[in-house]
Design a protein around this motif. Structure first.
Motif, mmCIF file in Angstrom:
data_model
loop_
_atom_site.group_PDB
_atom_site.id
_atom_site.type_symbol
_atom_site.label_atom_id
_atom_site.label_comp_id
_atom_site.label_asym_id
_atom_site.label_seq_id
_atom_site.Cartn_x
_atom_site.Cartn_y
_atom_site.Cartn_z
ATOM 1 N N PRO A 2 -0.877 32.207 37.757
ATOM 2 C CA PRO A 2 0.225 31.283 37.463
ATOM 3 C C PRO A 2 1.481 32.005 36.960
ATOM 4 O O PRO A 2 2.590 31.624 37.321
ATOM 5 C CB PRO A 2 -0.348 30.362 36.397
ATOM 6 C CG PRO A 2 -1.820 30.429 36.562
ATOM 7 C CD PRO A 2 -2.101 31.811 37.053
ATOM 8 N N LYS A 3 1.317 33.038 36.135
ATOM 9 C CA LYS A 3 2.472 33.772 35.617
ATOM 10 C C LYS A 3 3.199 34.502 36.746
ATOM 11 O O LYS A 3 4.428 34.525 36.792
ATOM 12 C CB LYS A 3 2.018 34.767 34.534
ATOM 13 C CG LYS A 3 3.148 35.523 33.904
ATOM 14 C CD LYS A 3 4.035 34.624 33.093
ATOM 15 C CE LYS A 3 5.058 35.450 32.332
ATOM 16 N NZ LYS A 3 6.099 34.653 31.749
ATOM 17 N N LEU A 8 7.838 34.790 40.362
ATOM 18 C CA LEU A 8 8.353 34.805 41.728
ATOM 19 C C LEU A 8 9.381 33.694 41.936
ATOM 20 O O LEU A 8 10.439 33.918 42.532
ATOM 21 C CB LEU A 8 7.208 34.668 42.730
ATOM 22 C CG LEU A 8 7.595 34.696 44.201
ATOM 23 C CD1 LEU A 8 8.356 35.969 44.557
ATOM 24 C CD2 LEU A 8 6.361 34.550 45.067
ATOM 25 N N ARG A 9 9.100 32.522 41.427
ATOM 26 C CA ARG A 9 10.061 31.410 41.526
ATOM 27 C C ARG A 9 11.356 31.735 40.789
ATOM 28 O O ARG A 9 12.450 31.422 41.264
ATOM 29 C CB ARG A 9 9.436 30.123 40.994
ATOM 30 C CG ARG A 9 8.499 29.457 41.982
ATOM 31 C CD ARG A 9 8.153 28.036 41.561
ATOM 32 N NE ARG A 9 7.513 27.981 40.256
ATOM 33 C CZ ARG A 9 6.213 28.136 40.036
ATOM 34 N NH1 ARG A 9 5.414 28.369 41.047
ATOM 35 N NH2 ARG A 9 5.709 28.057 38.831
ATOM 36 N N ILE A 10 11.256 32.383 39.646
ATOM 37 C CA ILE A 10 12.448 32.767 38.884
ATOM 38 C C ILE A 10 13.276 33.772 39.678
ATOM 39 O O ILE A 10 14.493 33.633 39.804
ATOM 40 C CB ILE A 10 12.051 33.329 37.500
ATOM 41 C CG1 ILE A 10 11.491 32.212 36.623
ATOM 42 C CG2 ILE A 10 13.248 34.007 36.825
ATOM 43 C CD1 ILE A 10 10.824 32.691 35.354
ATOM 44 N N ILE A 14 17.112 33.372 41.091
ATOM 45 C CA ILE A 14 18.178 34.331 40.777
ATOM 46 C C ILE A 14 18.805 34.849 42.067
ATOM 47 O O ILE A 14 20.021 34.908 42.207
ATOM 48 C CB ILE A 14 17.637 35.491 39.920
ATOM 49 C CG1 ILE A 14 17.265 34.995 38.530
ATOM 50 C CG2 ILE A 14 18.648 36.633 39.841
ATOM 51 C CD1 ILE A 14 16.468 35.985 37.712
ATOM 52 N N PHE A 15 17.966 35.220 43.034
ATOM 53 C CA PHE A 15 18.427 35.728 44.326
ATOM 54 C C PHE A 15 19.312 34.697 45.022
ATOM 55 O O PHE A 15 20.390 35.020 45.510
ATOM 56 C CB PHE A 15 17.208 36.068 45.182
ATOM 57 C CG PHE A 15 17.524 36.628 46.531
ATOM 58 C CD1 PHE A 15 17.832 37.968 46.680
ATOM 59 C CD2 PHE A 15 17.494 35.824 47.657
ATOM 60 C CE1 PHE A 15 18.116 38.498 47.938
ATOM 61 C CE2 PHE A 15 17.769 36.337 48.908
ATOM 62 C CZ PHE A 15 18.085 37.669 49.049
#
Length: 57
Positions: A2-3, A8-10, A14-15
């Protein structure tokens, strides 16, 4: 896991939201990822860029 998924979503956010033009090329200089700022800079759509080499743009 989960972390990792959260991180990855963060990074994806940002990208995508960065005002700086960012692209990722593979070892053959083919575009793998481009963010909206990069597409705006080169005035192209992602479908026209992904998997193309730099010299074809």
């Amino acid at each position: 896991m989960p972390k990792i998924n959260e991180n990855l979503r963060i990074y994806e956010r940002i990208f995508s939201l960065s005002g700086e033009a960012i692209c990722l090329l593979d070892t053959n200089y083919n575009y793998q990822l481009v963010n909206p700022a990069y597409l705006k800079l080169i005035n192209q759509e992602s479908e026209q860029v992904i998997s193309c080499s730099d010299d074809h743009l």
